[in-house]
Design a protein around this motif. Sequence first.
Motif, PDB file in Angstrom:
ATOM      1  N   TRP A 106       0.812  -1.225   0.000  1.00  0.00           N
ATOM      2  CA  TRP A 106       0.000   0.000   0.000  1.00  0.00           C
ATOM      3  C   TRP A 106       0.842   1.271   0.000  1.00  0.00           C
ATOM      4  O   TRP A 106       0.300   2.365  -0.138  1.00  0.00           O
ATOM      5  CB  TRP A 106      -0.916   0.004   1.214  1.00  0.00           C
ATOM      6  N   THR A 107       2.145   1.153   0.162  1.00  0.00           N
ATOM      7  CA  THR A 107       3.005   2.344   0.214  1.00  0.00           C
ATOM      8  C   THR A 107       4.163   2.217  -0.768  1.00  0.00           C
ATOM      9  O   THR A 107       5.253   2.714  -0.502  1.00  0.00           O
ATOM     10  CB  THR A 107       3.541   2.549   1.644  1.00  0.00           C
ATOM     11  N   ARG A 108       3.934   1.558  -1.878  1.00  0.00           N
ATOM     12  CA  ARG A 108       5.016   1.307  -2.843  1.00  0.00           C
ATOM     13  C   ARG A 108       5.585   2.605  -3.402  1.00  0.00           C
ATOM     14  O   ARG A 108       6.795   2.808  -3.442  1.00  0.00           O
ATOM     15  CB  ARG A 108       4.483   0.429  -3.989  1.00  0.00           C
ATOM     16  N   SER A 109       4.728   3.496  -3.864  1.00  0.00           N
ATOM     17  CA  SER A 109       5.196   4.757  -4.434  1.00  0.00           C
ATOM     18  C   SER A 109       4.784   5.961  -3.598  1.00  0.00           C
ATOM     19  O   SER A 109       5.367   7.027  -3.727  1.00  0.00           O
ATOM     20  CB  SER A 109       4.663   4.929  -5.868  1.00  0.00           C
ATOM     21  N   SER A 110       3.773   5.792  -2.771  1.00  0.00           N
ATOM     22  CA  SER A 110       3.312   6.882  -1.912  1.00  0.00           C
ATOM     23  C   SER A 110       2.519   6.287  -0.764  1.00  0.00           C
ATOM     24  O   SER A 110       1.900   5.229  -0.890  1.00  0.00           O
ATOM     25  CB  SER A 110       2.435   7.863  -2.704  1.00  0.00           C
ATOM     26  N   ALA A 111       2.531   6.985   0.372  1.00  0.00           N
ATOM     27  CA  ALA A 111       1.753   6.532   1.523  1.00  0.00           C
ATOM     28  C   ALA A 111       0.294   6.944   1.417  1.00  0.00           C
ATOM     29  O   ALA A 111      -0.550   6.457   2.175  1.00  0.00           O
ATOM     30  CB  ALA A 111       2.361   7.097   2.810  1.00  0.00           C
ATOM     31  N   GLN A 112      -0.032   7.869   0.484  1.00  0.00           N
ATOM     32  CA  GLN A 112      -1.409   8.328   0.339  1.00  0.00           C
ATOM     33  C   GLN A 112      -2.301   7.189  -0.130  1.00  0.00           C
ATOM     34  O   GLN A 112      -1.889   6.343  -0.919  1.00  0.00           O
ATOM     35  CB  GLN A 112      -1.478   9.490  -0.644  1.00  0.00           C
ATOM     36  N   LEU A 113      -3.545   7.192   0.373  1.00  0.00           N
ATOM     37  CA  LEU A 113      -4.439   6.086   0.085  1.00  0.00           C
ATOM     38  C   LEU A 113      -5.861   6.608  -0.113  1.00  0.00           C
ATOM     39  O   LEU A 113      -6.257   7.623   0.468  1.00  0.00           O
ATOM     40  CB  LEU A 113      -4.414   5.085   1.238  1.00  0.00           C
ATOM     41  N   LEU A 114      -6.609   5.905  -0.973  1.00  0.00           N
ATOM     42  CA  LEU A 114      -8.017   6.212  -1.217  1.00  0.00           C
ATOM     43  C   LEU A 114      -8.854   5.164  -0.496  1.00  0.00           C
ATOM     44  O   LEU A 114      -8.775   3.975  -0.809  1.00  0.00           O
ATOM     45  CB  LEU A 114      -8.308   6.184  -2.725  1.00  0.00           C
ATOM     46  N   GLY A 115      -9.627   5.603   0.491  1.00  0.00           N
ATOM     47  CA  GLY A 115     -10.448   4.693   1.268  1.00  0.00           C
ATOM     48  C   GLY A 115     -11.891   4.687   0.786  1.00  0.00           C
ATOM     49  O   GLY A 115     -12.377   5.682   0.236  1.00  0.00           O
ATOM     50  N   SER A 116     -12.578   3.566   0.977  1.00  0.00           N
ATOM     51  CA  SER A 116     -13.975   3.435   0.552  1.00  0.00           C
ATOM     52  C   SER A 116     -14.835   2.988   1.724  1.00  0.00           C
ATOM     53  O   SER A 116     -14.400   2.194   2.564  1.00  0.00           O
ATOM     54  CB  SER A 116     -14.094   2.435  -0.604  1.00  0.00           C
ATOM     55  N   VAL A 117     -16.055   3.520   1.747  1.00  0.00           N
ATOM     56  CA  VAL A 117     -17.044   3.162   2.767  1.00  0.00           C
ATOM     57  C   VAL A 117     -18.326   2.785   2.049  1.00  0.00           C
ATOM     58  O   VAL A 117     -18.814   3.542   1.187  1.00  0.00           O
ATOM     59  CB  VAL A 117     -17.305   4.334   3.740  1.00  0.00           C
ATOM     60  N   PHE A 118     -18.909   1.638   2.379  1.00  0.00           N
ATOM     61  CA  PHE A 118     -20.157   1.184   1.777  1.00  0.00           C
ATOM     62  C   PHE A 118     -21.247   1.141   2.844  1.00  0.00           C
ATOM     63  O   PHE A 118     -21.031   0.609   3.940  1.00  0.00           O
ATOM     64  CB  PHE A 118     -19.983  -0.212   1.166  1.00  0.00           C
ATOM     65  N   ILE A 119     -22.394   1.726   2.526  1.00  0.00           N
ATOM     66  CA  ILE A 119     -23.566   1.621   3.383  1.00  0.00           C
ATOM     67  C   ILE A 119     -24.760   1.252   2.513  1.00  0.00           C
ATOM     68  O   ILE A 119     -24.739   1.439   1.284  1.00  0.00           O
ATOM     69  CB  ILE A 119     -23.847   2.923   4.162  1.00  0.00           C
ATOM     70  N   ILE A 150     -24.560   2.424  -1.351  1.00  0.00           N
ATOM     71  CA  ILE A 150     -23.993   3.771  -1.446  1.00  0.00           C
ATOM     72  C   ILE A 150     -22.516   3.691  -1.067  1.00  0.00           C
ATOM     73  O   ILE A 150     -22.155   3.142  -0.023  1.00  0.00           O
ATOM     74  CB  ILE A 150     -24.729   4.742  -0.507  1.00  0.00           C
ATOM     75  N   ARG A 151     -21.671   4.215  -1.950  1.00  0.00           N
ATOM     76  CA  ARG A 151     -20.227   4.190  -1.708  1.00  0.00           C
ATOM     77  C   ARG A 151     -19.704   5.603  -1.497  1.00  0.00           C
ATOM     78  O   ARG A 151     -20.014   6.521  -2.268  1.00  0.00           O
ATOM     79  CB  ARG A 151     -19.507   3.564  -2.893  1.00  0.00           C
ATOM     80  N   VAL A 152     -18.883   5.755  -0.466  1.00  0.00           N
ATOM     81  CA  VAL A 152     -18.208   7.019  -0.193  1.00  0.00           C
ATOM     82  C   VAL A 152     -16.712   6.797  -0.358  1.00  0.00           C
ATOM     83  O   VAL A 152     -16.148   5.854   0.210  1.00  0.00           O
ATOM     84  CB  VAL A 152     -18.511   7.523   1.232  1.00  0.00           C
ATOM     85  N   LEU A 153     -16.064   7.645  -1.164  1.00  0.00           N
ATOM     86  CA  LEU A 153     -14.612   7.620  -1.328  1.00  0.00           C
ATOM     87  C   LEU A 153     -14.009   8.835  -0.643  1.00  0.00           C
ATOM     88  O   LEU A 153     -14.544   9.945  -0.747  1.00  0.00           O
ATOM     89  CB  LEU A 153     -14.227   7.617  -2.803  1.00  0.00           C
ATOM     90  N   CYS A 154     -12.892   8.627   0.048  1.00  0.00           N
ATOM     91  CA  CYS A 154     -12.207   9.738   0.716  1.00  0.00           C
ATOM     92  C   CYS A 154     -10.721   9.391   0.824  1.00  0.00           C
ATOM     93  O   CYS A 154     -10.354   8.221   0.895  1.00  0.00           O
ATOM     94  CB  CYS A 154     -12.801  10.014   2.103  1.00  0.00           C
ATOM     95  N   THR A 155      -9.888  10.391   0.824  1.00  0.00           N
ATOM     96  CA  THR A 155      -8.439  10.186   0.784  1.00  0.00           C
ATOM     97  C   THR A 155      -7.800  10.554   2.114  1.00  0.00           C
ATOM     98  O   THR A 155      -8.305  11.400   2.862  1.00  0.00           O
ATOM     99  CB  THR A 155      -7.800  11.027  -0.333  1.00  0.00           C
ATOM    100  N   ALA A 156      -6.649   9.927   2.380  1.00  0.00           N
ATOM    101  CA  ALA A 156      -5.876  10.208   3.590  1.00  0.00           C
ATOM    102  C   ALA A 156      -4.393  10.077   3.265  1.00  0.00           C
ATOM    103  O   ALA A 156      -4.010   9.495   2.250  1.00  0.00           O
ATOM    104  CB  ALA A 156      -6.272   9.264   4.719  1.00  0.00           C
ATOM    105  N   ALA A 157      -3.567  10.601   4.148  1.00  0.00           N
ATOM    106  CA  ALA A 157      -2.130  10.642   3.890  1.00  0.00           C
ATOM    107  C   ALA A 157      -1.437   9.311   4.129  1.00  0.00           C
ATOM    108  O   ALA A 157      -0.323   9.102   3.656  1.00  0.00           O
ATOM    109  CB  ALA A 157      -1.480  11.715   4.760  1.00  0.00           C
ATOM    110  N   SER A 158      -2.066   8.397   4.854  1.00  0.00           N
ATOM    111  CA  SER A 158      -1.456   7.098   5.120  1.00  0.00           C
ATOM    112  C   SER A 158      -2.549   6.067   5.325  1.00  0.00           C
ATOM    113  O   SER A 158      -3.731   6.410   5.480  1.00  0.00           O
ATOM    114  CB  SER A 158      -0.557   7.164   6.365  1.00  0.00           C
TER     115      SER A 158
END
Length: 369
Positions: free
Chosen positions: A246-259, A303-311
């Motif tokens: 998950w941190t091969r080129s960057s620690a930033q990640l896109l997270g997903s939430v399903f409800i 319903i899917r929510v996408l949000c980004t974080a630094a790690s």
Amino acid sequence: MTKDILLAHPWFAPCLAALIAVPLALVVHRIGGMVLLRLTRHAPVVHAMLLNIQGPARFVLPLIALQMVWQAAPEDLAFINSVRHVNGLLFIAAATWLAIRAVNGIADGVLAKHPHDVEDNLQARRVLTQTRVLARTAGTVLLVAGASLMLMTFPGARQVGASLLASAGVIGIVAGLAAKPVFSNLIAGLQIALAQPIRIDDVLVVEGEWGRVEEITGTFVVLRIWDDRRLILPLSYFIEKPFQNWTRSSAQLLGSVFIYADYGMPLAPLREEVERIVKSAPEWDGRFFNLRVTDATDRTMQIRVLCTAASSSLAFDLRCTVREGLIDFMQREYPQFLPRLRVEGGPQSQAEVEAAAPSTTRLSSASRG
């Protein structure tokens, strides 16, 4: 009389020279070490190497001085060849120790120039992984070479020593021998150091486990699982099998939430609430978020929510925050649209109710009748 006998002894001159040479070598070591350390204060790599080799050098220099004394002694001196042999063995051992410590010192100096305990440590982790793996590999090669040289000083063991030395020199050939896991891991370590599919502190998903690379040794990798367990894997695993980094080129990640919600749930209030939750969350890095309906079944919509974080760890916390916030919002504002199983239809006759009831219920009713 005794004095004359002592002076006439053939070992008197070599021993006297040895008694003078050893203190001189120690003085040279002390003064030379102080001077070199002072001159290399502004060269951290060389300075760290010199600090590391101070201990071995305290033995190497006197052994060199002694070897010079024994070589200058007469050839017909009793036991001189044995003394030379023992001194040579000690010198090879001390020189091997010094070389290994020098490699480790260079590694320490390189790591000191690239601290990895900073926020943006991608480059530092690359250097850390390469330096540690290459230093351990070089140490192993030096140890094998030193042992080989010591064996080669014995006439009967020269063939064995030459074979070991040749193995260390052409170790790449051994990679094709699947029956040699140690050498296979050694080559895998070199591949990991150069290609870097994994690095120290990388976040991996291996064998269904999520964790961080805690240590890379010469033979295995220690993965620290999120619940503080340790997963130990051979180096060859990361060359031969697939895994997630998950941190091969960057620690930033896109997270997903399903409800899941009922079809009657309006989406506009949900989008507003997602925006409020994400923007107020300290874990969000400000890059991106959205809400979309990604699937629909016969009962609910997904319903899917996408949000980004630094790690990855911040992404996990952000996903939990968004999920909890949306559930709380729906429970508070739109409880009627939470997922539920609905049964619609008019009044049923007694026969239809009994037909729909379980067989045990019908049997019970029959027995009572």
